[in-house]
Design an enzyme around this catalytic site. Structure first.
Site, PDB file in Angstrom:
ATOM      1  N   HIS A  42       0.830  -1.220   0.000  1.00 29.81           N
ATOM      2  CA  HIS A  42       0.000   0.000   0.000  1.00 29.81           C
ATOM      3  C   HIS A  42       0.866   1.273   0.000  1.00 29.81           C
ATOM      4  CE1 HIS A  42      -3.848  -2.119   0.855  1.00 29.81           C
ATOM      5  NE2 HIS A  42      -3.038  -2.981   1.427  1.00 29.81           N
ATOM      6  N   ASN A  63     -10.204  -2.913   2.596  1.00 33.52           N
ATOM      7  CA  ASN A  63      -9.934  -2.897   1.159  1.00 33.52           C
ATOM      8  C   ASN A  63     -11.230  -2.666   0.401  1.00 33.52           C
ATOM      9  OD1 ASN A  63      -7.162  -3.395   1.260  1.00 33.52           O
ATOM     10  ND2 ASN A  63      -7.371  -5.605   1.029  1.00 33.52           N
TER      11      ASN A  63
HETATM   12 FE1  HDE Z   1      -2.369  -4.850   5.414  1.00 35.43          FE
HETATM   13  N1  HDE Z   1      -0.577  -4.051   5.909  1.00 35.43           N
HETATM   14  N2  HDE Z   1      -1.701  -6.672   5.937  1.00 35.43           N
HETATM   15  N3  HDE Z   1      -4.103  -5.724   4.763  1.00 35.43           N
HETATM   16  N4  HDE Z   1      -3.035  -3.082   4.833  1.00 35.43           N
HETATM   17  C1  HDE Z   1      -0.233  -2.751   5.797  1.00 35.43           C
HETATM   18  O1  HDE Z   1       0.827  -1.478   7.465  1.00 35.43           O
HETATM   19  C2  HDE Z   1      -0.593  -6.911   6.673  1.00 35.43           C
HETATM   20  C3  HDE Z   1      -4.427  -7.035   4.843  1.00 35.43           C
HETATM   21  C4  HDE Z   1      -4.291  -2.779   4.412  1.00 35.43           C
HETATM   22  O2  HDE Z   1      -3.158   3.448   3.999  1.00 35.43           O
HETATM   23  C5  HDE Z   1       1.073  -2.430   6.460  1.00 35.43           C
HETATM   24  O3  HDE Z   1       1.153   0.715   7.910  1.00 35.43           O
HETATM   25  C6  HDE Z   1      -0.518  -8.309   7.018  1.00 35.43           C
HETATM   26  C7  HDE Z   1      -5.831  -7.230   4.643  1.00 35.43           C
HETATM   27  C8  HDE Z   1      -4.364  -1.384   4.065  1.00 35.43           C
HETATM   28  O4  HDE Z   1      -1.572   3.320   5.504  1.00 35.43           O
HETATM   29  C9  HDE Z   1       1.491  -3.770   7.076  1.00 35.43           C
HETATM   30  C10 HDE Z   1      -1.605  -8.891   6.426  1.00 35.43           C
HETATM   31  C11 HDE Z   1      -6.336  -5.976   4.425  1.00 35.43           C
HETATM   32  C12 HDE Z   1      -3.102  -0.867   4.321  1.00 35.43           C
HETATM   33  C13 HDE Z   1       0.367  -4.684   6.646  1.00 35.43           C
HETATM   34  C14 HDE Z   1      -2.343  -7.868   5.770  1.00 35.43           C
HETATM   35  C15 HDE Z   1      -5.240  -5.046   4.490  1.00 35.43           C
HETATM   36  C16 HDE Z   1      -2.297  -1.953   4.809  1.00 35.43           C
HETATM   37  C17 HDE Z   1       2.075  -1.755   5.568  1.00 35.43           C
HETATM   38  C18 HDE Z   1      -1.993 -10.357   6.430  1.00 35.43           C
HETATM   39  C19 HDE Z   1      -7.779  -5.579   4.111  1.00 35.43           C
HETATM   40  C20 HDE Z   1      -2.635   0.547   4.080  1.00 35.43           C
HETATM   41  C21 HDE Z   1       2.162  -0.323   6.035  1.00 35.43           C
HETATM   42  C22 HDE Z   1      -2.183 -10.892   7.697  1.00 35.43           C
HETATM   43  C23 HDE Z   1      -8.709  -5.902   5.145  1.00 35.43           C
HETATM   44  C24 HDE Z   1      -2.942   1.443   5.220  1.00 35.43           C
HETATM   45  C25 HDE Z   1       1.336  -0.264   7.197  1.00 35.43           C
HETATM   46  C26 HDE Z   1      -2.517   2.858   4.885  1.00 35.43           C
HETATM   47  C27 HDE Z   1      -0.972  -1.806   5.210  1.00 35.43           C
HETATM   48  C28 HDE Z   1       0.332  -5.960   7.020  1.00 35.43           C
HETATM   49  C29 HDE Z   1      -3.519  -8.130   5.028  1.00 35.43           C
HETATM   50  C30 HDE Z   1      -5.431  -3.644   4.288  1.00 35.43           C
HETATM   51  C31 HDE Z   1       2.849  -4.301   6.691  1.00 35.43           C
HETATM   52  C32 HDE Z   1       0.573  -8.955   7.809  1.00 35.43           C
HETATM   53  C33 HDE Z   1      -6.605  -8.550   4.697  1.00 35.43           C
HETATM   54  C34 HDE Z   1      -5.583  -0.643   3.537  1.00 35.43           C
HETATM   55  O5  HDE Z   1       1.496  -3.729   8.459  1.00 35.43           O
END
Ligand code: HDE
Length: 703
Positions: free
Chosen positions: A87, A160
């Site tokens: 993202h 999302n």
């Molecule tokens: Fe994320 N995800 N994600 N994700 N995600 C990040 O956090 C992660 C997942 C989502 O505009 C990170 O600050 C893991 C699902 C958004 O700043 C990080 C797993 C969904 C954003 C991270 C998922 C998301 C992130 C990277 C699997 C939808 C952007 C930077 C377990 C429900 C937020 C940060 C923004 C961002 C980890 C799966 C949505 C690395 C480990 C499912 C919208 O922490």
């Protein structure tokens, strides 16, 4: 010796109407005319010369003593922070959430207690795979992260625009992300899933098939952030004052309805305007057309969870809206762009574990893993445990704790006591009544690394999704799969994907296989649970079935030529604006054209810079002579040919005929081509535009 010339900055010019300065408290002040502030160093020392370094003689070496230069370059060298590992490319806006009515029956979350309550909000939309500088129209999931600054602490719904996910367990997240990012040896492709490693991982991960159907659908190429849904994805819990639990899933519904572009258009938009989505949000908010979403929740109890076809803890599954109708809780309005992209949009830290009292987690293994990741990642990105001191991340309610020191601490507790309990009667104490409480779920089990059998059906909902799409949408899924797999070089991966598609829809598998030149269909993939046929289609899953009923918020591109009919253009503009849509004029030259009546028609774009892919519908307001000339320009022919191929509604004056002809478009080809004779024709054009596209044309143009 010649007198040395000192390079001077001259009088600073301003192109803004107002000059703004930020006060110590962060507030903006208007600077009085003629009262330009003096440039200083970061230490506040006024600067006399910002054009030349301090040297020995005018051609001599520079001096290390030049503290202004040193500070300036030092700061510049450290301007970049790591981009988000996923993202990375995002765009945010401020706004508010307004609660419709009390939901105290289900949750004690303060935000839902009082009708009309307004809670400040910050939202960041993003793509997942591309780096910060990638293009907006990549085929990708869009992040939809909402920070609600409630009176009982920050609540982040980090969602999302797709309600399911690729994987069931957080331990697989690094693998899926590595596979979609540029391949590590060659460093490409950027912001694209159309390559071997992604499809290799997917084809070896049957649990991703439902998500793949969504990502191959037009959901992954939205027309605008304003026209897409958001989903919390996981099952959460609401807890009321008695700590009674209700399961909840969060949905954001755009007021302007859903809309996507087609893939051929997406490719061209990326070239014409890689910032298409950013610009759209910026333009809408700056012009006072504030985008709005309704928060709707699906509420259910343990009995429903026990009887539902799938496990509500499995993030690759959804609960169809026809099975549990979402209830509207309030509206989210975005009405202000950040003052500074870095300070706010880049430094905002969303964390799934930010929940207020009254909201709690479920045991969804993906959510549990996320609750670890989001805190951890902020240290890497923002560099200090004190990232909560940044204004964008700080709560807007009173907060008191004993966390102190660390890098960049801006708000240490005052006084002698920085612990509790203490005998001095100072400092905050916990509150059993107001404080956050977890649902006291009874837990019992062995320590294991296992995937629940209730997570094993990987195809039924993928099939249900496909069956819920309209014919054009199904066709687009087939085309997207074909495009993506055509970029995969390893044939075994392509074939493995066909074997999965056979478990979803045979026709789809056959179409894609045929395009990929696979003569003999492989066996369907082994399925742990046989795909089901009995799931009712869910119309809520289709974009086209949930489009807008007006053309509001959309944009018409009007191509004009010298000698155009200015009064017709005026009428057209009035009618379009009355509908709540906007007009942008495109002309052969910068600056516009002289109309038949001698008036000037101003233009926003020159034809080369304003292709029709940037608009939802187009109009050709041309004189015959103007059209003849434009017919000789490739950009003008493409303008028309693309609008036609992308199934857009095209209005045209009789003079436009030569251009239509040269672009290969028969003005009588279908009802999407609308001659602009009179005011009635204008009304007809607008009425057609409400349908957004003439999908029946698609077969003819072989999109
Ligand atoms: Fe994320 N995800 N994600 N994700 N995600 C990040 O956090 C992660 C997942 C989502 O505009 C990170 O600050 C893991 C699902 C958004 O700043 C990080 C797993 C969904 C954003 C991270 C998922 C998301 C992130 C990277 C699997 C939808 C952007 C930077 C377990 C429900 C937020 C940060 C923004 C961002 C980890 C799966 C949505 C690395 C480990 C499912 C919208 O922490």
């Amino acid at each position: 010796m010649a007198k040395s010339a000192r390079q001077s900055s001259g009088t600073p010019a301003t192109i803004h109407d107002q000059k703004l300065e930020r006060g110590n408290g962060g507030e903006l002040h208007q600077i009085a005319e003629g009262d330009t502030p003096v440039l200083t160093t970061a230490q506040g020392v006024p600067v006399a010369d910002d054009q030349n370094t301090l040297k020995i003689g005018e051609r001599g070496p520079s001096l290390i003593e030049d503290f202004h230069f040193r500070e300036k370059i030092f700061h510049f060298d450290h301007e970049r922070i790591p981009e988000r590992v996923v993202h990375a490319r995002g765009y945010g806006a401020h706004g508010y959430f307004e609660t419709y009515e009390s939901l105290a029956k289900y949750t004690r979350a303060d935000i839902f207690q009082r009708a009309g309550e307004k809670t400040p909000a910050f939202v960041r939309f993003s793509t997942v795979a591309g780096s910060e500088g990638s293009a907006d129209l990549a085929r990708d999931v869009r992040g939809f992260a909402v920070k609600l600054y409630t009176k009982e602490g920050n609540w982040d719904i980090v969602g999302n625009n797709i309600p399911v996910f690729f994987i069931q367990d957080a331990i697989k997240f690094p693998d899926i992300i590595h596979s979609v990012k540029p391949e590590p040896d060659r460093g490409f492709p950027q912001a694209a899933s159309a390559h071997d490693t992604f499809w290799d991982f997917i084809s070896l991960t049957p649990e991703s098939m439902h998500m793949i159907m969504w990502v191959m659908s037009d959901r992954a190429i939205p027309r605008s952030f304003r026209f897409m849904e958001g989903f919390g994805v996981h099952t959460f819990r609401f807890l009321n004052a008695k700590d009674e639990s209700t399961f909840v899933k969060f949905h954001w519904k755009p007021k302007l309805g859903l809309q996507s572009v087609v893939w051929n258009e997406a490719l061209k938009i990326n070239g014409a305007d890689p910032d298409f989505h950013r610009r759209d949000l910026w333009d809408a908010i700056q012009s006072g057309n504030f985008p709005e979403w309704e928060l709707r929740v699906q509420l259910f109890d343990q009995d429903f969870a026990d009887s539902f076809d799938f496990d509500v803890l499995d993030p690759t599954k959804l609960i169809p809206e026809e099975v549990i109708a979402p209830i509207a809780l309030g509206r989210l309005v975005l009405d202000r762009m950040p003052d500074n992209l870095f300070a706010e949009t880049e430094q905002v830290a969303f964390m799934t574990q930010n929940v207020p009292p009254g909201v709690d987690f479920s045991n969804d293994p993906l959510l549990q893993g996320r609750n670890f990741s989001y805190l951890d990642t902020q240290i890497k990105r923002l560099g200090s445990t004190n990232f909560t001191h940044l204004p964008i991340n700080a709560p807007k309610c009173p907060f008191h704790h004993f966390q102190q020191d660390g890098h960049m601490a801006m708000r240490n507790p005052v006084g002698r006591v920085n612990y509790q309990p203490n005998s001095f009667g100072e400092g905050p104490r916990e509150s059993a009544q107001r404080g956050f409480r977890s649902f006291p779920e009874a837990m019992d089990g062995q320590k294991v690394r296992l995937r629940a059998a209730s997570f094993a059906d990987h195809y039924s909902q993928a099939r249900q999704f496909f069956n819920s799409q309209t014919a054009p949408e199904q066709k687009h899924i087939g085309m997207a799969l074909t495009f993506e797999l055509s970029k995969v070089e390893t044939s075994v991966i392509r074939e493995r994907m066909i074997s999965h598609l056979l478990n979803i829809d045979e026709g789809l598998a056959e179409t894609v296989a045929d395009k990929l030149g696979i003569k003999e269909l492989p066996k369907p993939a082994d399925a742990a649970v046989a795909p089901r046929d009995d799931l009712e289609p869910s119309p809520a899953l289709s974009i086209l079935a949930n489009g807008p009923d007006s053309f509001a918020g959309r944009k018409v591109g009007v191509l004009v030529s010298p000698g155009a009919d200015a009064s017709l253009l005026k009428k057209l503009r009035t009618a379009i604006e009355k509908e709540g849509a906007t007009v942008e004029v495109i002309a052969p030259k910068v600056g516009g054209v002289e109309a038949a009546d001698g008036t000037m028609i101003a233009a926003k774009h020159m034809i080369d810079g304003g292709p029709s892919v940037l608009f939802d519908a187009v109009a050709l307001v041309l004189s015959e002579e103007g059209a003849e000339r434009l017919a000789g320009e490739a950009a003008a022919r493409d303008f028309v040919a693309d609008a036609f191929a992308h199934c857009k509604f095209i209005a045209f004056t009789p003079g436009a005929a030569p251009l239509l002809r040269k672009a290969g478009v028969d003005p009588k080809a279908d009802e999407g081509l609308i001659g602009l004779g009179d005011a009635k024709a204008i009304a007809g054009f607008i009425e057609s535009c409400r349908k957004l596209r003439l999908w029946s044309r698609e077969t003819a143009v072989k999109l």
